[in-house]
Scaffold this motif. Structure first.
Motif, PDB file in Angstrom:
ATOM      1  N   UNK A 143       0.633  -1.404  -0.121  1.00 33.94           N
ATOM      2  CA  UNK A 143       0.228   0.155   0.077  1.00 33.94           C
ATOM      3  C   UNK A 143       0.625   1.005   0.150  1.00 33.94           C
ATOM      4  N   UNK A 144       2.105   0.921   1.251  1.00 38.58           N
ATOM      5  CA  UNK A 144       2.592   2.507   0.885  1.00 38.58           C
ATOM      6  C   UNK A 144       3.960   2.570  -0.260  1.00 38.58           C
ATOM      7  N   UNK A 145       4.324   1.706  -1.329  1.00 37.64           N
ATOM      8  CA  UNK A 145       4.990   1.135  -2.243  1.00 37.64           C
ATOM      9  C   UNK A 145       3.676   2.374  -3.109  1.00 37.64           C
ATOM     10  N   UNK A 146       2.287   1.547  -3.112  1.00 37.53           N
ATOM     11  CA  UNK A 146       1.219   2.213  -4.150  1.00 37.53           C
ATOM     12  C   UNK A 146       0.376   3.559  -4.284  1.00 37.53           C
ATOM     13  N   UNK A 147       0.818   4.063  -2.936  1.00 36.90           N
ATOM     14  CA  UNK A 147       0.158   5.358  -2.468  1.00 36.90           C
ATOM     15  C   UNK A 147       1.395   6.461  -1.772  1.00 36.90           C
ATOM     16  N   UNK A 148       2.540   6.287  -1.135  1.00 36.87           N
ATOM     17  CA  UNK A 148       3.589   6.837  -0.643  1.00 36.87           C
ATOM     18  C   UNK A 148       3.834   8.248  -2.160  1.00 36.87           C
TER      19      UNK A 148
ATOM     20  N   UNK B  82      -0.119  23.999   3.802  1.00 35.91           N
ATOM     21  CA  UNK B  82      -1.276  24.531   4.729  1.00 35.91           C
ATOM     22  C   UNK B  82      -2.369  23.875   4.950  1.00 35.91           C
ATOM     23  N   UNK B  83      -2.642  23.032   3.526  1.00 37.06           N
ATOM     24  CA  UNK B  83      -4.004  22.128   3.219  1.00 37.06           C
ATOM     25  C   UNK B  83      -3.534  21.136   4.790  1.00 37.06           C
ATOM     26  N   UNK B  84      -2.276  20.847   4.280  1.00 36.63           N
ATOM     27  CA  UNK B  84      -1.770  19.486   5.116  1.00 36.63           C
ATOM     28  C   UNK B  84      -1.769  19.423   7.037  1.00 36.63           C
ATOM     29  N   UNK B  85      -1.377  21.333   6.485  1.00 33.07           N
ATOM     30  CA  UNK B  85      -1.577  20.835   8.509  1.00 33.07           C
ATOM     31  C   UNK B  85      -2.496  21.702   8.929  1.00 33.07           C
TER      32      UNK B  85
ATOM     33  N   UNK C 173      -4.767  12.762  -2.611  1.00 37.29           N
ATOM     34  CA  UNK C 173      -5.788  13.953  -3.498  1.00 37.29           C
ATOM     35  C   UNK C 173      -5.201  15.388  -3.537  1.00 37.29           C
ATOM     36  N   UNK C 174      -4.226  15.381  -2.808  1.00 36.20           N
ATOM     37  CA  UNK C 174      -3.389  17.211  -3.604  1.00 36.20           C
ATOM     38  C   UNK C 174      -2.447  17.249  -4.303  1.00 36.20           C
TER      39      UNK C 174
ATOM     40  N   UNK D  62      -3.123  19.095  -7.928  1.00 43.03           N
ATOM     41  CA  UNK D  62      -1.471  19.451  -8.210  1.00 43.03           C
ATOM     42  C   UNK D  62      -1.476  19.502  -9.878  1.00 43.03           C
ATOM     43  N   UNK D  63      -1.490  18.097 -10.224  1.00 40.85           N
ATOM     44  CA  UNK D  63      -1.549  17.648 -11.274  1.00 40.85           C
ATOM     45  C   UNK D  63      -2.536  18.636 -12.354  1.00 40.85           C
TER      46      UNK D  63
END
Length: 389
Positions: A18-23, A359-362, A371-372, A376-377
């Motif tokens: 999962x981490x390798x797919x979404x990290x 700022x969004x992450x905070x 999602x962020x 951005x893409x």
């Protein structure tokens, strides 16, 4: 006596898949995700075990995040755990870069990908900056007067690691070892270490030149890249550029830059860019050879000393050694963030995207990084391809 794992090998493998797919976010973010998930949230790994893994991963050549994943898999499930954790962590991004390599060759260039990278690359800076901050506060302490007084030496090591990495734009293994030894002698001078500590030595490797076939040349080159380049996955990029573009002329400069862009916009370790490079040079066999040759030294240099390192890590002197190295490593990772930001944020719009992602992450803690990056893409495509900024 070693504590029994309260999670299964399947659960650990699934987590790294999962981490390798979404990290997203490169080595700094990936290291922080592992600490957040495995130490704090799931509590599968102790803080001490995580620090030991981070120190060992930095001492050995190869990509930092992949080595840490291999070590954490080793902690309770030994060689099976290390092998499955490493494969699960790397395979998703490897598949992605091979598919992107196929698209690259089919459509002749990646103008759309460069547009995406404009937005994603800026957003990644915000993500890894916050990850670096969290990693720093969790491994060294909060940034306040009490912590600065209590851990003065560790904060000094952090600053030295950050400054030297930022100025030289590379991570110095001798600096980390020197700081570890200094702090060990300062805080807990060894009274007589067990002979097992002598087994913690890096294996010497010899290189030979082969002219027979391009795959053999690729295997040799990428094996050397994995065996002799220290630091995070970003540290391998200059080495690859020199060999792939200048020495062997396998790719053009633009193709190589596109390969790095592919690694940045896909999840998992940055070093998986070798799969993309290998595919462009020799198709799917080239991608497999490049990936295996690069990650094999990383795997060996982690599992060979891991058992002995884990045994002696509870020694007071070794703990001090690990603490000193960890502080310098975290500082170096912070310095690497500054270097990446300097190279990536080329205009005010990029700085704005990076600031917004931070700022969004905070303020929206439950919002996940993918999602962020997706937002951005889309923004990058809009700015570069539609209104052509």
């Amino acid at each position: 006596m070693e504590e029994k794992a309260h999670y299964s090998l399947w659960q650990m493998s699934t987590y790294f898949l999962h981490l390798g797919t979404t990290g997203f976010g490169g080595p700094v973010a990936l290291v922080e995700y592992m600490r957040r998930d495995l130490v704090e949230s799931k509590q599968w790994i102790s803080e001490e075990e995580f620090k030991q893994g981070l120190a060992l991963a930095q001492l050995a050549p190869g990509p930092l995040a992949a080595q840490l994943a291999i070590y954490l898999g080793f902690v309770h499930y030994r060689y099976w755990g290390a092998t499955l954790a490493g494969i699960a962590f790397v395979i998703p991004s490897f598949i992605m870069v091979v598919l992107l390599g196929m698209a690259y060759q089919a459509f002749g260039g990646l103008s759309w990908m460069q547009a995406i990278f404009y937005g994603v690359g800026a957003a990644v800076i915000g993500i890894i900056f916050l990850s670096s901050y969290k990693l720093t506060t969790k491994t060294i302490g909060s940034i306040d007067r009490t912590s600065l007084q209590k851990n003065t030496w560790l904060w000094l090591f952090f600053l030295v690691g950050a400054l030297i990495t930022y100025i030289t734009q590379k991570e110095d293994i001798l600096l980390f070892i020197g700081i570890g030894i200094f702090y060990m002698l300062l805080k807990a001078p060894p009274k007589g270490l067990n002979k097992q500590s002598n087994s913690f030595l890096l294996v010497s490797l010899f290189s030979f030149e082969y002219d027979a076939h391009v795959l053999w040349k690729m295997a040799l080159f990428f094996f050397k890249a994995g065996a002799f380049v220290f630091g995070s996955g970003l540290a391998i990029v200059p080495f690859l550029q020199s060999g792939v573009v200048q020495e062997n002329h396998w790719l053009t400069e633009q193709q190589f830059l596109d390969a790095v862009a592919v690694a940045m916009i896909t999840p998992g370790p940055i070093v998986v860019t070798v799969g993309f490079i290998g595919y462009l040079v020799a198709g799917f066999p080239g991608a497999v050879v490049a990936a295996l040759a690069t990650f094999l030294p990383c795997y060996l240099f982690t599992i060979l000393p891991a058992h002995h390192f884990k045994k002696i890590a509870n020694n007071g002197s070794i703990k001090a050694f690990v603490d000193g190295i960890t502080a310098a490593v975290v500082g170096a990772l912070f310095g690497a963030v500054l270097v990446i930001a300097q190279r990536t944020l080329s205009d005010l719009i990029g700085v704005g995207i990076a600031s917004c992602s931070l700022l969004v992450l905070i303020y929206f803690k439950k919002l996940k990084e993918p999602y962020i990056l997706l937002a951005a893409a889309v923004l990058g495509l809009f700015l570069k391809l539609i209104i052509q900024i």
